[in-house]
Design an enzyme around this catalytic site. Sequence first.
Site, PDB file in Angstrom:
ATOM      1  N   ASP A   1       0.972  -1.275   0.181  1.00 47.07           N
ATOM      2  CA  ASP A   1      -0.111  -0.096  -0.020  1.00 47.07           C
ATOM      3  C   ASP A   1       0.878   1.153  -0.093  1.00 47.07           C
ATOM      4  O   ASP A   1       2.116   1.285   0.271  1.00 47.07           O
ATOM      5  CB  ASP A   1      -1.025  -0.139   1.092  1.00 47.07           C
ATOM      6  CG  ASP A   1      -0.394  -0.594   2.412  1.00 47.07           C
ATOM      7  OD1 ASP A   1       0.999  -0.547   2.529  1.00 47.07           O
ATOM      8  OD2 ASP A   1      -1.106  -0.692   3.480  1.00 47.07           O
TER       9      ASP A   1
ATOM     10  N   GLU B   1      -9.699  -1.977   5.734  1.00 50.82           N
ATOM     11  CA  GLU B   1     -10.476  -1.525   6.831  1.00 50.82           C
ATOM     12  C   GLU B   1     -11.584  -2.469   7.072  1.00 50.82           C
ATOM     13  O   GLU B   1     -12.060  -3.135   6.272  1.00 50.82           O
ATOM     14  CB  GLU B   1     -10.630  -0.242   6.974  1.00 50.82           C
ATOM     15  CG  GLU B   1      -9.577   0.521   6.808  1.00 50.82           C
ATOM     16  CD  GLU B   1      -8.543   1.068   8.099  1.00 50.82           C
ATOM     17  OE1 GLU B   1      -8.276   0.082   8.644  1.00 50.82           O
ATOM     18  OE2 GLU B   1      -8.094   1.963   8.186  1.00 50.82           O
TER      19      GLU B   1
ATOM     20  N   HIS C   1      -7.007  -4.740  10.429  1.00 57.22           N
ATOM     21  CA  HIS C   1      -6.707  -4.581   8.880  1.00 57.22           C
ATOM     22  C   HIS C   1      -5.391  -5.299   8.511  1.00 57.22           C
ATOM     23  O   HIS C   1      -4.368  -5.340   9.167  1.00 57.22           O
ATOM     24  CB  HIS C   1      -6.649  -3.236   8.620  1.00 57.22           C
ATOM     25  CG  HIS C   1      -5.748  -2.398   8.917  1.00 57.22           C
ATOM     26  ND1 HIS C   1      -5.679  -0.962   9.148  1.00 57.22           N
ATOM     27  CD2 HIS C   1      -4.242  -2.723   9.179  1.00 57.22           C
ATOM     28  CE1 HIS C   1      -4.708  -0.483   9.673  1.00 57.22           C
ATOM     29  NE2 HIS C   1      -3.823  -1.381   9.464  1.00 57.22           N
TER      30      HIS C   1
ATOM     31  N   ASP D   1      -7.175  -2.025  14.139  1.00 51.35           N
ATOM     32  CA  ASP D   1      -8.690  -2.638  14.163  1.00 51.35           C
ATOM     33  C   ASP D   1      -8.782  -3.826  13.210  1.00 51.35           C
ATOM     34  O   ASP D   1      -9.691  -4.168  12.577  1.00 51.35           O
ATOM     35  CB  ASP D   1      -9.247  -1.451  13.157  1.00 51.35           C
ATOM     36  CG  ASP D   1      -8.556  -1.122  11.920  1.00 51.35           C
ATOM     37  OD1 ASP D   1      -7.605  -1.887  11.359  1.00 51.35           O
ATOM     38  OD2 ASP D   1      -9.025  -0.178  11.022  1.00 51.35           O
TER      39      ASP D   1
HETATM   40  C1  F6R Z   1       1.585  -1.487   6.078  1.00 53.49           C
HETATM   41  C2  F6R Z   1       0.358  -2.179   6.353  1.00 53.49           C
HETATM   42  C3  F6R Z   1      -0.551  -1.977   7.369  1.00 53.49           C
HETATM   43  C4  F6R Z   1       0.263  -2.530   8.708  1.00 53.49           C
HETATM   44  C5  F6R Z   1      -0.298  -2.078   9.929  1.00 53.49           C
HETATM   45  C6  F6R Z   1       0.333  -2.445  11.173  1.00 53.49           C
HETATM   46  O1  F6R Z   1       2.039  -1.576   4.815  1.00 53.49           O
HETATM   47  O2  F6R Z   1      -0.481  -2.463   5.284  1.00 53.49           O
HETATM   48  O3  F6R Z   1      -1.563  -2.778   7.526  1.00 53.49           O
HETATM   49  O4  F6R Z   1       0.953  -3.527   8.613  1.00 53.49           O
HETATM   50  O5  F6R Z   1      -0.896  -0.937  10.044  1.00 53.49           O
HETATM   51  O6  F6R Z   1       1.346  -1.558  11.308  1.00 53.49           O
HETATM   52  P1  F6R Z   1       2.254  -1.392  12.477  1.00 53.49           P
HETATM   53  O7  F6R Z   1       3.211  -2.456  12.297  1.00 53.49           O
HETATM   54  O8  F6R Z   1       3.063  -0.036  12.427  1.00 53.49           O
HETATM   55  O9  F6R Z   1       1.811  -1.740  13.738  1.00 53.49           O
END
Ligand code: F6R
Length: 264
Positions: free
Chosen positions: A67, A145, A140, A138
């Site tokens: 992403d 989401e 994801h 959440d």
């Molecule tokens: C990042 C992504 C997100 C993260 C998630 C966890 O490319 O796709 O899904 O993996 O938000 O983020 P952290 O590792 O910062 O807790």
Amino acid sequence: MRVIIKKTYEEMSKEAAKIIKELIERKPNCVLGLATGSTPVGLYKELIRMHREEGLDFSQVITFNLDEYYGLAPDHPQSYRYFMEENLFKGINIKKENTHVPDGTVKLEEVEEYCRKYEEMIKQAGGIDIQVLGIGGDGHIAFNEPGSSLASRTRLVALDEQTIKDNSRFFESEEEVPRFALSMGVGTILEAKEIIFLANGKKKAEVVAKAIEGPVTSQITASALQLHPKVTAILDEEAASQLKRISYYKFVEEAEKKIGRRLY
Ligand code: F6R
């Protein structure tokens, strides 16, 4: 799903790096799906160390990131392209043209076509051999989401309030966090041949338990990983602390050690 529980974040990161190293040695032109955020930083550090000290060769490796924030240019310090350059790409011998991160500056009227082409490029590269994933507060995966279709494809998405709050730690203020992103869909992710799902820290414990042991639901998009035939969840003890089937996971781990290959 295979669940491996490690004492610390460092051990979790090393275990993930070991799996990726084995893939690169077996298939030097493999395709990696990569994530950003805090979770994979230790894994990327270990891959850089393996490159420097053990000669792990990335010269033929191809990567696709999950992403990118919509509206951020690749050289913006909070963009995911910038993150990847800083945390991995500049420390290894990967070719820039082999690395793909969605372009957050693509015009709105071109987004659909751009996302279609991103998926096409993944297919042309032969599909993703191993996809690395973290999990959001959440539930994801990528920026899928709660409520995202479990069949969703790469597209423009809106970030949830919780994600904006969670990710504001990387920005000067919450207002600066982009509200939209380009993200691979759950359906796209499930097409990867293998998935490494990483989570660490107490804050993730509840959502990790829901994702791994709860019902499959679009309200926790990580729960869709239960539908994939080859997922390895590598967790530190804190993130694993609310799982109920720990004795089962340990049993599988021991059995695999004994027979010298994986069971799931
Ligand atoms: C990042 C992504 C997100 C993260 C998630 C966890 O490319 O796709 O899904 O993996 O938000 O983020 P952290 O590792 O910062 O807790």
